[in-house]
Design a protein around this motif. Structure first.
Motif, PDB file in Angstrom:
ATOM      1  N   UNK A  41       1.141  -0.868  -0.246  1.00  0.00           N
ATOM      2  CA  UNK A  41      -0.333   0.063  -0.086  1.00  0.00           C
ATOM      3  C   UNK A  41       0.715   1.444  -0.090  1.00  0.00           C
ATOM      4  N   UNK A  42       2.125   1.193   0.173  1.00  0.00           N
ATOM      5  CA  UNK A  42       3.322   2.527  -0.008  1.00  0.00           C
ATOM      6  C   UNK A  42       2.568   2.929   1.469  1.00  0.00           C
ATOM      7  N   UNK A  43       2.719   4.303   0.009  1.00  0.00           N
ATOM      8  CA  UNK A  43       1.946   5.630   1.558  1.00  0.00           C
ATOM      9  C   UNK A  43       0.843   5.871   2.197  1.00  0.00           C
ATOM     10  N   UNK A  44       0.019   5.178   1.674  1.00  0.00           N
ATOM     11  CA  UNK A  44      -1.500   5.176   1.864  1.00  0.00           C
ATOM     12  C   UNK A  44      -1.418   4.670   3.304  1.00  0.00           C
ATOM     13  N   UNK A  45      -2.740   5.443   4.005  1.00  0.00           N
ATOM     14  CA  UNK A  45      -2.783   5.029   5.748  1.00  0.00           C
ATOM     15  C   UNK A  45      -4.233   4.508   5.770  1.00  0.00           C
ATOM     16  N   UNK A  46      -4.218   3.508   6.217  1.00  0.00           N
ATOM     17  CA  UNK A  46      -5.342   3.089   6.067  1.00  0.00           C
ATOM     18  C   UNK A  46      -6.359   2.999   7.851  1.00  0.00           C
ATOM     19  N   UNK A  47      -4.989   3.269   8.676  1.00  0.00           N
ATOM     20  CA  UNK A  47      -5.294   3.056   9.657  1.00  0.00           C
ATOM     21  C   UNK A  47      -4.288   4.308  10.832  1.00  0.00           C
ATOM     22  N   UNK A  48      -5.341   4.968  11.912  1.00  0.00           N
ATOM     23  CA  UNK A  48      -4.388   5.714  12.505  1.00  0.00           C
ATOM     24  C   UNK A  48      -3.174   4.809  13.253  1.00  0.00           C
ATOM     25  N   UNK A  49      -1.579   5.845  13.453  1.00  0.00           N
ATOM     26  CA  UNK A  49      -0.641   5.494  14.269  1.00  0.00           C
ATOM     27  C   UNK A  49      -1.232   4.318  15.391  1.00  0.00           C
ATOM     28  N   UNK A  50      -2.159   4.440  16.150  1.00  0.00           N
ATOM     29  CA  UNK A  50      -2.105   3.331  17.339  1.00  0.00           C
ATOM     30  C   UNK A  50      -2.712   2.232  16.279  1.00  0.00           C
ATOM     31  N   UNK A  88     -10.804   1.566  10.725  1.00  0.00           N
ATOM     32  CA  UNK A  88     -10.150   2.003   9.998  1.00  0.00           C
ATOM     33  C   UNK A  88     -10.521   3.531   9.925  1.00  0.00           C
ATOM     34  N   UNK A  89      -9.490   4.110   8.900  1.00  0.00           N
ATOM     35  CA  UNK A  89      -9.989   5.057   8.433  1.00  0.00           C
ATOM     36  C   UNK A  89     -10.676   5.644   7.295  1.00  0.00           C
ATOM     37  N   UNK A 103     -17.649  12.094   9.510  1.00  0.00           N
ATOM     38  CA  UNK A 103     -18.219  11.039   9.736  1.00  0.00           C
ATOM     39  C   UNK A 103     -16.519  10.447  10.689  1.00  0.00           C
ATOM     40  N   UNK A 104     -15.412  11.034  10.794  1.00  0.00           N
ATOM     41  CA  UNK A 104     -14.266  10.140  12.055  1.00  0.00           C
ATOM     42  C   UNK A 104     -14.960  11.287  12.877  1.00  0.00           C
ATOM     43  N   UNK A 106     -18.131  11.950  13.742  1.00  0.00           N
ATOM     44  CA  UNK A 106     -19.137  11.121  14.776  1.00  0.00           C
ATOM     45  C   UNK A 106     -19.351   9.655  15.485  1.00  0.00           C
ATOM     46  N   UNK A 107     -18.056   8.816  14.453  1.00  0.00           N
ATOM     47  CA  UNK A 107     -18.224   7.955  14.834  1.00  0.00           C
ATOM     48  C   UNK A 107     -16.222   6.791  14.739  1.00  0.00           C
ATOM     49  N   UNK A 108     -15.508   7.302  16.030  1.00  0.00           N
ATOM     50  CA  UNK A 108     -14.763   6.840  16.153  1.00  0.00           C
ATOM     51  C   UNK A 108     -14.396   5.581  16.796  1.00  0.00           C
ATOM     52  N   UNK A 109     -13.859   5.073  15.938  1.00  0.00           N
ATOM     53  CA  UNK A 109     -14.674   2.833  16.437  1.00  0.00           C
ATOM     54  C   UNK A 109     -12.875   2.233  16.923  1.00  0.00           C
ATOM     55  N   UNK A 110     -12.634   1.803  18.447  1.00  0.00           N
ATOM     56  CA  UNK A 110     -11.087   1.819  18.987  1.00  0.00           C
ATOM     57  C   UNK A 110     -10.899   0.723  18.167  1.00  0.00           C
ATOM     58  N   UNK A 111      -9.562  -0.090  18.182  1.00  0.00           N
ATOM     59  CA  UNK A 111      -9.585  -1.419  17.647  1.00  0.00           C
ATOM     60  C   UNK A 111      -9.862  -2.212  18.626  1.00  0.00           C
TER      61      UNK A 111
END
Length: 165
Positions: A41-50, A88-89, A103-104, A106-111
């Motif tokens: 996925x190279x530089x794509x960020x699908x998740x925050x760092x944590x 994910x993001x 959307x982020x 409104x609802x942030x889902x913790x892993x």
């Protein structure tokens, strides 16, 4: 699985829930998965760092479970994989796209809580399911071959992969 085996595996599965945060934090991030992700996925960020760190730790934890209980590890892996998108993001909107800032917000889902909830739902499903009384039969590996089969009376058709929508 017979009912007794399902009960035992459901109990073991549910027992993972309270200690999951410590189990993940005590597991090291899976280096190979991290490298593979970056190569794919190279530089794509699908998740925050944590969240990404926890996903890598979950892979290591699943591998450690597999050393003593491969079935439990497989179920845990399914719980993790089904938790990836919500944590994910990204969001499913016909296809999979990045969440908007709104959307982020409104609802942030913790892993970890997402995985814990999924484990609980899966364990409850194991307790509810009726045992299969007949042996499943693979009739066709590819839908293209269905036309060559004689007329059949079937109870269930399973496709893989299932369609997104």
């Amino acid at each position: 699985m017979d009912q007794n085996r399902r009960l035992k595996i459901a109990e073991k599965f549910r027992a993972l829930i309270p200690g999951l945060p410590d189990s993940l934090f005590n597991s090291s991030p899976d280096h190979g998965l991290g490298v593979s992700y970056r190569l794919t996925f190279a530089d794509s960020e699908f998740f925050d760092e944590r969240a990404f760190d926890l996903v890598l730790r979950a892979r290591t934890y699943a591998d450690s479970i597999a050393c003593t209980d491969p079935l439990l590890a497989s179920l845990f892996t399914i719980a993790v994989v089904s938790s990836l998108l919500p944590a994910s993001k990204l969001i499913r909107a016909g296809d999979v796209i990045y969440k908007t800032e709104e959307e982020t917000a409104q609802e942030h889902v913790e892993f970890i809580p997402q995985v814990q909830g999924q484990i609980l739902r899966m364990a409850e499903d194991l307790l509810k399911v009726d045992p299969i009384t007949s042996k499943p039969i693979l009739l066709c590996e590819d839908a293209k071959g269905l036309g060559s089969l004689p007329p059949l009376c079937v109870d269930t058709v399973i496709t893989s992969p299932p369609y997104l929508n």
